[in-house]
Design an enzyme around this catalytic site. Structure first.
Site, mmCIF file in Angstrom:
data_model
loop_
_atom_site.group_PDB
_atom_site.id
_atom_site.type_symbol
_atom_site.label_atom_id
_atom_site.label_comp_id
_atom_site.label_asym_id
_atom_site.label_seq_id
_atom_site.Cartn_x
_atom_site.Cartn_y
_atom_site.Cartn_z
ATOM 1 N N SER A 43 44.464 49.845 31.254
ATOM 2 C CA SER A 43 43.351 49.073 31.801
ATOM 3 C C SER A 43 43.846 48.410 33.073
ATOM 4 O O SER A 43 45.027 48.481 33.404
ATOM 5 C CB SER A 43 42.914 47.999 30.811
ATOM 6 N N LYS A 44 42.941 47.738 33.764
ATOM 7 C CA LYS A 44 43.313 47.055 35.011
ATOM 8 C C LYS A 44 44.471 46.096 34.786
ATOM 9 O O LYS A 44 45.295 45.869 35.632
ATOM 10 C CB LYS A 44 42.120 46.266 35.548
ATOM 11 N N ARG A 45 44.487 45.561 33.578
ATOM 12 C CA ARG A 45 45.476 44.540 33.273
ATOM 13 C C ARG A 45 46.905 45.094 33.281
ATOM 14 O O ARG A 45 47.839 44.438 33.699
ATOM 15 C CB ARG A 45 45.147 43.974 31.888
#
Ligand code: GLU
Length: 485
Positions: free
Chosen positions: A256-258
């Site tokens: 994910s972006k994280r």
């Protein structure tokens, strides 16, 4: 006789395509090409609140940029179009009406609040939350009463008792007990179709033979198979499913972006080559049976089989992708490298794009080709050659102003001023004999000061080549200016 393979990639572009989508697309494409089949590209845009034209165009552009061509789909057309689901709404309405007529589906008038209250009760009783079949067998009077209350119904598919089994090419035999697959919505109250209806109808009507897609869609498969049944499709005409394992981030969480950049647009902006992304993603969860790190698109098409896809999640490793990108950059010819590099330099406003600038960039590229892993590093590396108002970066200033550095710069100036031959070899010879051999300095100290004075930074391409490119006049005037600081 076995059927000709037809594989589809069917994203719902609610944002830029991400690494997981693209790996799916790549495997779909490679499977179609490997089998001599058809690759179909369909845009699943029934969720008009989240899918925008901009994202649709970006998805098409991304596939093209990566070098994935399709035989049926947007732009190229085909006999099973349209390939945008928003243009097929009457087809879905037709099938929903037919399912209602066949009593495979029914109108459900439960409000969201009522459905939530049921789920609440189920949770309290420790049951799996899901639709309880409330509207399955309404009488015409009950239906009339709901309508009189102004309720608009959704269309729900009736799930029969029992279960669904199918053979997943990656996961083997899969079985779903319908206790956990409640009657599901096909059409919203506003008449718009849901994914499960549209995807299943299209896969059948478009004659898709193989559905290779992410494992997040595994649990929707029994619902899609239920739609095939209601459509009256013969068992041998069901597509074969293969659910690809997730791509995980370095921390083992779902990508994910994280925990890593996921959007392909990000990689493009950073200056990753499409062939590096494809090479890396192809080998993420698939291997032809050896431990190779490089695979070309041609080899991928020759070697790709679904059986060789690993069933456990793959871990995304940015360092590995960077290394592959660096290898691919080094393999470019200078003209190819120049074509890739120029947009990065103009976008960063390092150059405007004049013929003189381009000629100098072309001379400079060989000295940085070994050193970069992505094109976005180029502007900072070559800026010193083009900058109008040269200045030394603040953090490096102390390294040219101390007395040791001043001695180095004074001596360099003295040695370089009389040089007629401004080649990197002549510059190096002059500085080595004076600074290293005669002054007895360590190369890092001696050349470090000259590097900062001429390029403004401790990080730059090889020093002597940089000075050659910068030219004698500019190099000497920068050294003099540093001495005056
Ligand atoms: N449109 C779905 C999605 O992007 C995928 C459809 C499918 O592959 O079955 O999640």
């Amino acid at each position: 006789m076995s059927k000709k393979v037809k594989v589809r990639f069917a994203p719902s572009p609610t944002g830029d395509l991400h690494v997981g989508n693209i790996r799916t697309a790549l495997f779909d494409w490679a499977y179609a090409r490997h089998t001599g089949g058809t690759f179909l590209f369909r845009i699943e845009d029934t969720d008009t609140t989240r899918v925008t034209d901009e994202y649709i165009n970006a998805a098409i552009d991304t596939l093209k940029w990566l070098g994935l061509d399709w035989d049926e789909g947007p732009e190229v057309g085909g006999e099973n179009g349209p390939y945008l689901q928003s243009k097929r709404l009457d087809i879905y309405s037709h099938w929903a009406a037919k399912f209602i007529e066949q009593k495979d589906a029914y109108f459900c008038y439960c409000s969201p609040e009522e459905l939530e209250a049921v789920r609440e009760q189920q949770r309290a009783a420790n049951e799996a939350p899901g639709y309880n079949g409330h509207c399955r067998d309404l009488t015409p009077e009950q239906i009339a009463a709901f309508k009189a209350q102004g309720r608009a119904g959704v269309v729900r598919m009736r799930m029969p008792d029992g279960g669904t089994t199918f053979n997943d090419l990656i996961r083997g035999e899969m079985a779903f007990d319908h206790k956990f697959v409640p009657d599901f919505v096909l059409v919203r109250a506003d008449g718009s179709p849901l994914y499960t209806l549209a995807v299943a109808v299209d896969d059948i009507l478009m004659k898709v033979t193989h559905v290779l897609r992410g494992e997040d869609l595994l649990s929707s498969t029994p619902r899609q198979i239920r739609v095939y049944q209601a459509m009256g499709v013969a068992l041998e005409d069901y597509p074969v499913f293969a659910h690809l394992p997730f791509v995980m981030g370095a921390d083992n969480a779902k990508l994910s972006k994280r925990n890593g950049e996921v959007s392909i647009a990000w990689y493009r902006d950073k200056g990753f080559l499409p062939e590096a992304i494809c090479n890396y993603l192809a080998l993420l969860g698939w291997s032809p049976g050896d431990d190779r790190e490089n695979v070309t698109m041609k080899e991928l098409c020759e070697l790709f089989t679904v059986e060789k896809v690993n069933s456990s999640p793959a871990r995304f490793d940015m360092k590995k992708l960077e290394a592959i990108n660096g290898d691919k950059i080094r393999a470019l010819t200078i003209d190819e490298f120049l074509t890739w590099a120029l947009p990065f330099l103009t976008k960063a406003k390092v150059i405007t794009g004049t013929a003189d600038e381009i000629a100098l960039v072309k001379r400079a590229l060989p000295i940085i080709q070994e050193r970069i892993v992505m094109f976005s590093e180029i502007p900072a590396m070559l800026n010193f050659l083009f900058v109008k108002e040269f200045a030394i970066e603040a953090e490096s200033l102390p390294k040219v102003t101390d007395s040791g550095a001043k001695d180095v710069l004074k001596r360099s100036l003295k040695e370089l001023e009389p040089l007629d031959d401004w080649s990197h070899a002549a510059i190096e010879a002059a500085l080595r004999s004076s600074l290293i051999e005669e002054m007895g300095l360590k190369p890092r100290i001696a050349f470090g000061a000259v590097r900062i004075a001429t390029t403004g930074s401790t990080i730059s391409p090889p020093l002597f080549e940089s000075m050659e490119l910068l030219g004698k006049e500019a190099s000497l005037s920068r050294i003099s200016a540093a001495l005056a600081l």
